[in-house]
Design a protein around this motif. Structure first.
Motif, PDB file in Angstrom:
ATOM      1  N   GLY A  17      -6.819  -2.412   2.426  1.00 45.50           N
ATOM      2  CA  GLY A  17      -7.220  -1.950   3.756  1.00 45.50           C
ATOM      3  C   GLY A  17      -8.071  -2.990   4.471  1.00 45.50           C
ATOM      4  O   GLY A  17      -7.903  -3.245   5.674  1.00 45.50           O
ATOM      5  N   ILE A  18      -8.969  -3.610   3.719  1.00 44.25           N
ATOM      6  CA  ILE A  18      -9.768  -4.706   4.281  1.00 44.25           C
ATOM      7  C   ILE A  18      -8.850  -5.863   4.672  1.00 44.25           C
ATOM      8  O   ILE A  18      -9.034  -6.490   5.713  1.00 44.25           O
ATOM      9  CB  ILE A  18     -10.861  -5.156   3.289  1.00 44.25           C
TER      10      ILE A  18
ATOM     11  N   MET B 240       0.828  -1.212   0.000  1.00 44.42           N
ATOM     12  CA  MET B 240       0.000   0.000   0.000  1.00 44.42           C
ATOM     13  C   MET B 240       0.859   1.257   0.000  1.00 44.42           C
ATOM     14  O   MET B 240       0.557   2.221  -0.720  1.00 44.42           O
ATOM     15  CB  MET B 240      -0.937  -0.013   1.211  1.00 44.42           C
ATOM     16  N   ILE B 241       1.911   1.248   0.796  1.00 48.14           N
ATOM     17  CA  ILE B 241       2.803   2.415   0.839  1.00 48.14           C
ATOM     18  C   ILE B 241       3.477   2.606  -0.518  1.00 48.14           C
ATOM     19  O   ILE B 241       3.526   3.719  -1.051  1.00 48.14           O
ATOM     20  CB  ILE B 241       3.850   2.262   1.965  1.00 48.14           C
ATOM     21  N   GLY B 242       3.972   1.509  -1.092  1.00 46.28           N
ATOM     22  CA  GLY B 242       4.628   1.588  -2.403  1.00 46.28           C
ATOM     23  C   GLY B 242       3.693   2.090  -3.487  1.00 46.28           C
ATOM     24  O   GLY B 242       4.067   2.937  -4.310  1.00 46.28           O
ATOM     25  N   PHE B 243       2.460   1.567  -3.490  1.00 45.83           N
ATOM     26  CA  PHE B 243       1.481   1.988  -4.489  1.00 45.83           C
ATOM     27  C   PHE B 243       1.123   3.455  -4.300  1.00 45.83           C
ATOM     28  O   PHE B 243       1.030   4.218  -5.265  1.00 45.83           O
ATOM     29  CB  PHE B 243       0.246   1.095  -4.391  1.00 45.83           C
TER      30      PHE B 243
ATOM     31  N   TYR C 145      -6.467   2.094  -8.561  1.00 48.72           N
ATOM     32  CA  TYR C 145      -5.849   2.628  -7.346  1.00 48.72           C
ATOM     33  C   TYR C 145      -6.795   2.573  -6.148  1.00 48.72           C
ATOM     34  O   TYR C 145      -6.462   1.986  -5.118  1.00 48.72           O
ATOM     35  CB  TYR C 145      -5.351   4.061  -7.572  1.00 48.72           C
ATOM     36  N   VAL C 146      -7.946   3.177  -6.263  1.00 49.71           N
ATOM     37  CA  VAL C 146      -8.880   3.223  -5.132  1.00 49.71           C
ATOM     38  C   VAL C 146      -9.359   1.822  -4.754  1.00 49.71           C
ATOM     39  O   VAL C 146      -9.306   1.447  -3.574  1.00 49.71           O
ATOM     40  CB  VAL C 146     -10.058   4.183  -5.415  1.00 49.71           C
ATOM     41  N   PRO C 147      -9.811   0.994  -5.714  1.00 44.90           N
ATOM     42  CA  PRO C 147     -10.217  -0.369  -5.328  1.00 44.90           C
ATOM     43  C   PRO C 147      -9.082  -1.164  -4.680  1.00 44.90           C
ATOM     44  O   PRO C 147      -9.313  -1.910  -3.730  1.00 44.90           O
ATOM     45  CB  PRO C 147     -10.654  -1.014  -6.638  1.00 44.90           C
ATOM     46  N   SER C 148      -7.862  -0.991  -5.172  1.00 48.39           N
ATOM     47  CA  SER C 148      -6.721  -1.713  -4.582  1.00 48.39           C
ATOM     48  C   SER C 148      -6.471  -1.264  -3.153  1.00 48.39           C
ATOM     49  O   SER C 148      -6.188  -2.093  -2.274  1.00 48.39           O
ATOM     50  CB  SER C 148      -5.461  -1.491  -5.412  1.00 48.39           C
TER      51      SER C 148
END
Length: 187
Positions: free
Chosen positions: A90-91, A53-56, A82-85
């Protein structure tokens, strides 16, 4: 002290549970008990998901990333994923934390949620993120988005299913953990 009728005496005071598996997990080459395996794999997943997540987020927030990619179709796919990922990852963080807590409390429901989530995440990754990798000649992206989710998902499923099975059968519990705990390297 050996009883006269030939029965065996337990060394510890945990209740004896009929367990056809016995200690076969040691014979199968499994490195640790199901509780420890579940905690270790979910901790690894938690760390890898956080790094991902940080890398993305860093790559996506780079001011000139669109100029460096220079392929409008890839830019559109990245913008669309981006948002769906970030939501799905996060889930994943929340599920990993729930499973770790569930393992510590011998609760199977978080592990069952983890099983469902593993399937959802693998399907999502193969359906949404893998097409980005398939359309490239970069083998590292193909491994990252196609092979890795399947392999890691199988490893995670193994520990989740084994934990649920052992807890449901009474093999793994607060009372029996002293007898059942096992690790080849970290006890």
């Amino acid at each position: 002290m050996k009883p006269l009728d030939g029965t065996k005496i337990m060394v510890d005071d945990t209740p004896l549970i009929n367990n056809e598996l016995g200690n076969t997990r040691r014979g199968m080459g499994i490195c640790c008990d199901s509780k420890r395996g579940l905690i270790i794999t979910n901790t690894i997943s938690l760390v890898l998901t956080t790094i991902s997540m940080i890398g993305f987020a860093v790559a996506y927030s780079h001011p000139n990333w669109e100029e460096e990619v220079m392929d409008q179709e890839v830019i559109d796919r990245i913008n669309g994923s981006y948002v769906p990922s970030m939501i799905i990852n996060g889930i994943a963080l929340a599920v990993n934390l729930l499973v770790i807590v569930g393992a510590h409390t011998y609760n199977i429901y978080p592990a069952v949620l983890g099983i469902v989530y593993i399937f959802v995440h693998v399907i999502y990754t193969l359906a949404i993120e893998a097409p980005l990798a398939r359309d490239t000649d970069r083998k590292d992206l193909q491994v990252l988005y196609i092979t890795w989710p399947i392999v890691w998902g199988a490893i995670m499923l193994f520990w989740h299913i084994l934990f649920v099975w052992e807890v449901k059968r009474g093999v793994m519990s607060r009372e029996t953990y002293d007898r059942e705990k096992y690790s080849c390297c970290c006890v």
